[in-house]
Design a protein around this motif. Structure first.
Motif, PDB file in Angstrom:
ATOM      1  N   LEU A 196       0.827  -1.203   0.000  1.00 50.53           N
ATOM      2  CA  LEU A 196       0.000   0.000   0.000  1.00 50.53           C
ATOM      3  C   LEU A 196       0.862   1.253   0.000  1.00 50.53           C
ATOM      4  CD1 LEU A 196      -2.753   1.436   0.310  1.00 50.53           C
ATOM      5  CD2 LEU A 196      -2.505   1.173   2.783  1.00 50.53           C
ATOM      6  N   CYS A 197       1.929   1.224   0.771  1.00 55.17           N
ATOM      7  CA  CYS A 197       2.808   2.398   0.853  1.00 55.17           C
ATOM      8  C   CYS A 197       3.536   2.659  -0.464  1.00 55.17           C
ATOM      9  CB  CYS A 197       3.828   2.213   1.966  1.00 55.17           C
ATOM     10  SG  CYS A 197       3.135   2.233   3.632  1.00 55.17           S
ATOM     11  N   GLU A 198       3.947   1.612  -1.149  1.00 57.20           N
ATOM     12  CA  GLU A 198       4.798   1.765  -2.322  1.00 57.20           C
ATOM     13  C   GLU A 198       4.052   1.730  -3.646  1.00 57.20           C
ATOM     14  OE1 GLU A 198       7.697   2.724  -2.202  1.00 57.20           O
ATOM     15  OE2 GLU A 198       8.397   2.253  -0.186  1.00 57.20           O
ATOM     16  N   THR A 199       2.732   1.596  -3.617  1.00 56.34           N
ATOM     17  CA  THR A 199       2.005   1.504  -4.872  1.00 56.34           C
ATOM     18  C   THR A 199       2.163   2.779  -5.698  1.00 56.34           C
ATOM     19  OG1 THR A 199      -0.144   1.070  -5.886  1.00 56.34           O
ATOM     20  CG2 THR A 199      -0.167   2.386  -3.884  1.00 56.34           C
ATOM     21  N   ALA A 200       2.243   2.600  -7.007  1.00 60.04           N
ATOM     22  CA  ALA A 200       2.294   3.745  -7.914  1.00 60.04           C
ATOM     23  C   ALA A 200       0.924   4.025  -8.524  1.00 60.04           C
ATOM     24  CB  ALA A 200       3.311   3.486  -9.026  1.00 60.04           C
ATOM     25  N   THR A 201      -0.060   3.199  -8.151  1.00 61.62           N
ATOM     26  CA  THR A 201      -1.419   3.378  -8.654  1.00 61.62           C
ATOM     27  C   THR A 201      -2.290   3.941  -7.534  1.00 61.62           C
ATOM     28  OG1 THR A 201      -1.993   1.095  -8.094  1.00 61.62           O
ATOM     29  CG2 THR A 201      -1.139   1.508 -10.294  1.00 61.62           C
ATOM     30  N   CYS A 202      -3.588   4.007  -7.762  1.00 60.53           N
ATOM     31  CA  CYS A 202      -4.520   4.610  -6.812  1.00 60.53           C
ATOM     32  C   CYS A 202      -4.394   3.966  -5.432  1.00 60.53           C
ATOM     33  CB  CYS A 202      -5.949   4.476  -7.328  1.00 60.53           C
ATOM     34  SG  CYS A 202      -7.210   5.010  -6.165  1.00 60.53           S
ATOM     35  N   ARG A 203      -4.148   4.796  -4.423  1.00 64.27           N
ATOM     36  CA  ARG A 203      -3.969   4.311  -3.064  1.00 64.27           C
ATOM     37  C   ARG A 203      -5.263   3.660  -2.554  1.00 64.27           C
ATOM     38  NH1 ARG A 203       1.183   4.922  -1.218  1.00 64.27           N
ATOM     39  NH2 ARG A 203       1.185   7.172  -1.510  1.00 64.27           N
ATOM     40  N   ARG A 204      -6.396   4.265  -2.843  1.00 66.26           N
ATOM     41  CA  ARG A 204      -7.675   3.745  -2.350  1.00 66.26           C
ATOM     42  C   ARG A 204      -8.001   2.400  -3.005  1.00 66.26           C
ATOM     43  NH1 ARG A 204     -11.145   7.175   0.044  1.00 66.26           N
ATOM     44  NH2 ARG A 204     -10.217   8.879  -1.146  1.00 66.26           N
ATOM     45  N   GLN A 205      -7.678   2.272  -4.305  1.00 63.43           N
ATOM     46  CA  GLN A 205      -7.870   0.981  -4.973  1.00 63.43           C
ATOM     47  C   GLN A 205      -7.105  -0.117  -4.256  1.00 63.43           C
ATOM     48  OE1 GLN A 205      -6.725   1.603  -9.137  1.00 63.43           O
ATOM     49  NE2 GLN A 205      -8.789   1.006  -9.754  1.00 63.43           N
ATOM     50  N   GLN A 206      -5.844   0.160  -3.946  1.00 58.86           N
ATOM     51  CA  GLN A 206      -4.988  -0.828  -3.283  1.00 58.86           C
ATOM     52  C   GLN A 206      -5.549  -1.177  -1.908  1.00 58.86           C
ATOM     53  OE1 GLN A 206      -2.096  -1.934  -4.764  1.00 58.86           O
ATOM     54  NE2 GLN A 206      -1.285  -3.187  -3.104  1.00 58.86           N
ATOM     55  N   LEU A 207      -6.011  -0.174  -1.190  1.00 60.28           N
ATOM     56  CA  LEU A 207      -6.544  -0.378   0.152  1.00 60.28           C
ATOM     57  C   LEU A 207      -7.806  -1.238   0.120  1.00 60.28           C
ATOM     58  CD1 LEU A 207      -6.553   0.358   3.192  1.00 60.28           C
ATOM     59  CD2 LEU A 207      -7.851   2.407   2.600  1.00 60.28           C
ATOM     60  N   LEU A 208      -8.737  -0.902  -0.755  1.00 67.24           N
ATOM     61  CA  LEU A 208      -9.998  -1.630  -0.796  1.00 67.24           C
ATOM     62  C   LEU A 208      -9.840  -3.023  -1.396  1.00 67.24           C
ATOM     63  CD1 LEU A 208     -12.482   1.214  -1.786  1.00 67.24           C
ATOM     64  CD2 LEU A 208     -11.933   0.322   0.481  1.00 67.24           C
ATOM     65  N   ARG A 209      -8.882  -3.174  -2.312  1.00 66.59           N
ATOM     66  CA  ARG A 209      -8.630  -4.496  -2.890  1.00 66.59           C
ATOM     67  C   ARG A 209      -8.216  -5.488  -1.798  1.00 66.59           C
ATOM     68  NH1 ARG A 209      -5.169  -3.120  -6.936  1.00 66.59           N
ATOM     69  NH2 ARG A 209      -6.958  -2.666  -8.263  1.00 66.59           N
ATOM     70  N   TYR A 210      -7.542  -5.001  -0.783  1.00 68.08           N
ATOM     71  CA  TYR A 210      -7.135  -5.850   0.332  1.00 68.08           C
ATOM     72  C   TYR A 210      -8.354  -6.466   1.018  1.00 68.08           C
ATOM     73  CZ  TYR A 210      -4.843  -7.300   4.666  1.00 68.08           C
ATOM     74  OH  TYR A 210      -4.376  -8.036   5.735  1.00 68.08           O
ATOM     75  N   PHE A 211      -9.473  -5.720   1.035  1.00 68.52           N
ATOM     76  CA  PHE A 211     -10.699  -6.214   1.655  1.00 68.52           C
ATOM     77  C   PHE A 211     -11.647  -6.846   0.631  1.00 68.52           C
ATOM     78  CE2 PHE A 211      -9.251  -2.833   4.535  1.00 68.52           C
ATOM     79  CZ  PHE A 211      -9.166  -3.556   5.712  1.00 68.52           C
ATOM     80  N   GLY A 212     -11.119  -7.107  -0.580  1.00 70.15           N
ATOM     81  CA  GLY A 212     -11.909  -7.804  -1.576  1.00 70.15           C
ATOM     82  C   GLY A 212     -12.866  -6.936  -2.356  1.00 70.15           C
ATOM     83  N   GLN A 213     -12.632  -5.624  -2.374  1.00 70.73           N
ATOM     84  CA  GLN A 213     -13.535  -4.705  -3.072  1.00 70.73           C
ATOM     85  C   GLN A 213     -12.786  -4.009  -4.197  1.00 70.73           C
ATOM     86  OE1 GLN A 213     -15.469  -1.880  -0.489  1.00 70.73           O
ATOM     87  NE2 GLN A 213     -16.263  -0.655  -2.173  1.00 70.73           N
ATOM     88  N   GLU A 214     -13.386  -3.935  -5.367  1.00 68.17           N
ATOM     89  CA  GLU A 214     -12.772  -3.284  -6.520  1.00 68.17           C
ATOM     90  C   GLU A 214     -13.498  -1.972  -6.825  1.00 68.17           C
ATOM     91  OE1 GLU A 214     -10.091  -4.070  -8.118  1.00 68.17           O
ATOM     92  OE2 GLU A 214      -9.706  -6.040  -7.230  1.00 68.17           O
ATOM     93  N   ILE A 215     -12.732  -0.904  -7.047  1.00 62.74           N
ATOM     94  CA  ILE A 215     -13.303   0.383  -7.428  1.00 62.74           C
ATOM     95  C   ILE A 215     -12.453   0.984  -8.541  1.00 62.74           C
ATOM     96  CG2 ILE A 215     -14.207   0.859  -5.110  1.00 62.74           C
ATOM     97  CD1 ILE A 215     -11.857   2.922  -4.847  1.00 62.74           C
ATOM     98  N   ALA A 216     -12.978   1.999  -9.198  1.00 62.43           N
ATOM     99  CA  ALA A 216     -12.198   2.761 -10.163  1.00 62.43           C
ATOM    100  C   ALA A 216     -11.251   3.688  -9.411  1.00 62.43           C
ATOM    101  CB  ALA A 216     -13.139   3.565 -11.065  1.00 62.43           C
ATOM    102  N   PRO A 217     -10.200   4.200 -10.068  1.00 63.06           N
ATOM    103  CA  PRO A 217      -9.323   5.165  -9.393  1.00 63.06           C
ATOM    104  C   PRO A 217     -10.124   6.297  -8.773  1.00 63.06           C
ATOM    105  CG  PRO A 217      -8.379   4.514 -11.485  1.00 63.06           C
ATOM    106  CD  PRO A 217      -9.740   3.895 -11.427  1.00 63.06           C
TER     107      PRO A 217
END
Length: 582
Positions: free
Chosen positions: A344-365
């Motif tokens: 999550l800290c090092e992602t170069a893509t949407c931070r919220r996407q990475q965070l929610l993907r961890y809980f099994g949820q997909e969103i747009a940037p």
């Protein structure tokens, strides 16, 4: 729940979980038992319900014998609708005998993630709550939490014997929170700059929480902020209980207070207007980070979650895992939690996407995190990675298994002699001085990202760096490496930051809102209660816009029921009438 079935509820902080058991408790016959780990907050939680006319009470160790007896008598006589109890007390034979003599409407298990040994806040006494299914098989049970991966969700269900329960999982997204993470560089100054930028609106201080890993850091940072004009107070388990309680009461009842705390602070705090949450140390897991940042913006208004982390944080967390008392499986599980946090800290893509993907949820940037607002640049770091890994390999091979931390490795790469390079002959290494194209800070980023990507691993008490299974592929050139460019530190634009009210009200509506807010502050102070338990900001906004002139019109305003109208209605109407006549 009203119909008598069991339920498992996963909702984000501020999403209305409490209503899921409070409403059934008011409808069903008997008294609802609420299992809560938050002894320090029970009085405020019960007080807020009593403000609404709900017959609520609590039993915990802070009460005298006479106070506990009074509550027990009220329970047995059927006078209570909700009774809050800590899991430790509920495990006792005496408490269970008491509850068996009364009539239970339902059992709510709040912060249910504490039952999971793979979660981030395990509480052993929660395991005994599985026995409730056998003790009161006819009483419906509901388990609630704001943070649960699929694995934790399954474990809650199994350990609490809720296999037949209905499951309600809402979106974990908190779109009003802006997530920002940056690399550490004099973290106290970074924090101070952040608070001065994001912690004030029109010169008025906003409420915030700062999390640090150790009690020593908490004390040090609170003093630093206080010395620099911020109304900051420390909070941790090692403090005098009376001082801790006074700090909590100030935080709940006053505006503009910043609490610097360990992660023990904040669970269950229903303060809606926390405008920022800051981390000066890397959290242990995404679950912990999500729950802690979720304490900001519970009122739905724009808020900020800010964090600074560095290579030392990664080394420290790995060291704590290596030295933990758990078995190998537990350490591996903790390592996976940390890996997800690093991703999550090092992602170069949407931070919220990475965070929610961890809980099994997909969103747009999302368009409202740092990586969306200012997309990071990346660069081909394969050569730099090979230089770093080669230095680690050569030290181990050519100097009899000698291993070192990142600081010494960076000195070698930059060709900077020090006592150890001279004493051990490390200046003879072929990699000595081959990394001068990068600065020391950039090399810190390289090593941090190599660890995050799994190409290096810190071990032991001193965080020495060792090669991993993927290191050889990088050294051979078979596995390319891409790094995030270390960003220049700039002052963030306020458009994405915290706003004190962000009501959108202007002119007379805005002036009336402020008049109502001053009235609310005076009422809360006299009652020694948090301001939000009188009326929420959104209710004051609606009052300022609708300007009711009668009790009937008051009851049409969101957030005002009969109990609030009876208690505050005449005063509110007087404030509005006085404003109109001015």
């Amino acid at each position: 729940m009203i119909g008598g079935g069991d339920a498992v509820v996963l909702m984000p902080t501020g999403g209305g979980k409490s209503l899921c058991y409070q409403i059934p408790a008011l409808v069903r016959e008997g008294c609802a038992i609420v299992v809560s780990p938050l002894i320090a907050l029970m009085a405020d939680q019960v007080g807020a319900l009593q403000q609404l006319g709900v017959r609520a009470a609590y039993l915990n160790s802070t009460q005298s014998f006479d106070e506990r007896r009074e509550v027990e008598e009220a329970f047995l006589s059927g006078e209570l609708e909700l009774l809050y109890i800590a899991p430790e007390r509920l495990s006792g034979t005496g408490t269970r005998e008491l509850l068996s003599r009364g009539r239970l409407s339902l059992i709510a298990i709040d912060e249910a993630h504490c039952v999971s040994q793979w979660g981030h806040d395990f509480r052993p006494d929660y395991l005994a709550l599985g026995e409730l299914a056998q003790l009161w098989p006819e009483v419906p049970r509901i388990a609630l939490t704001a943070t649960a991966t699929d694995r934790t969700h399954r474990e809650i269900t199994e350990r609490l014997h809720l296999e037949r329960a209905r499951h309600f999982v809402s979106s974990f997204d908190r779109p009003n929170i802006t997530y920002r993470i940056e690399s550490k560089n004099r973290v106290q100054q970074q924090l101070l700059e952040f608070i001065r930028t994001e912690g004030f609106e029109d010169g008025v201080a906003l409420t915030g929480i700062v999390y640090a890993l150790s009690r020593k850091s908490v004390e040090k940072i609170a003093k630093f902020l206080s010395d620099n004009g911020i109304d900051a107070m420390p909070y941790h388990a090692g403090m005098d209980p009376a001082v801790r309680e006074a700090t909590l009461r100030r935080f709940l009842r006053e505006d503009g207070v910043v609490v610097v705390a360990t992660i023990a602070f904040g669970m269950g705090i229903d303060k809606p207007d926390v405008r920022f949450v800051a981390h000066v140390d890397l959290p242990k897991s995404v679950e912990g980070y999500y729950q802690e940042t979720g304490r900001a913006g519970r009122d739905g208004l724009p808020s900020v979650a800010w964090m600074a982390y560095g290579l030392a944080d990664v080394v420290q967390q790995r060291r704590l895992i290596d030295m933990s008392d758990g078995d190998q499986a537990h350490r591996m599980a903790q390592g996976r939690l940390l890996d997800a946090m690093l991703a999550l800290c090092e992602t170069a893509t949407c931070r919220r996407q990475q965070l929610l993907r961890y809980f099994g949820q997909e969103i747009a940037p999302c368009g409202n995190c740092d990586t969306c607002l200012n997309p990071p640049q990346t660069w081909d770091g394969t050569v730099a990675a090979q230089k770093a890994l080669s230095t680690v390999w050569r030290l181990d091979r050519e100097y009899g298994g000698q291993r070192y931390g990142a600081g010494h490795l960076i000195d070698i790469l930059l060709g900077k002699p020090n006592d150890r390079t001279q004493q051990h002959g490390h200046e003879r290494l072929s990699t000595f001085g081959i990394g001068t194209e990068l600065t020391a800070q950039q090399w810190q980023g390289v090593f941090r990202q190599l660890i995050a990507q799994g190409h290096l691993a810190p071990h032991g008490e001193y965080g020495v760096l060792t090669l991993t299974g993927s290191s050889a592929a990088v050294l051979r050139g078979d596995l390319p490496v891409t790094f995030r460019t270390e960003p220049e530190r700039t002052r963030p634009a306020r458009s994405g930051g915290a706003k004190r009210t962000d009501t959108g009200l202007s002119g007379d509506d805005g002036a009336l809102f402020e008049a109502l807010r001053r009235w609310r502050a005076a009422v809360a102070k006299e009652a020694d209660a948090p301001a939000y338990t009188v009326f929420a900001n959104k209710t004051l906004e609606a009052l300022a816009q609708l300007r009711p002139t009668s009790e009937a019109e008051l009851l049409t305003v969101s957030g005002i029921g009969q109990a609030k109208a009876d208690k505050y209605g005449s005063d509110v109407l007087a404030v509005i009438a006085e404003f109109a006549a001015a």
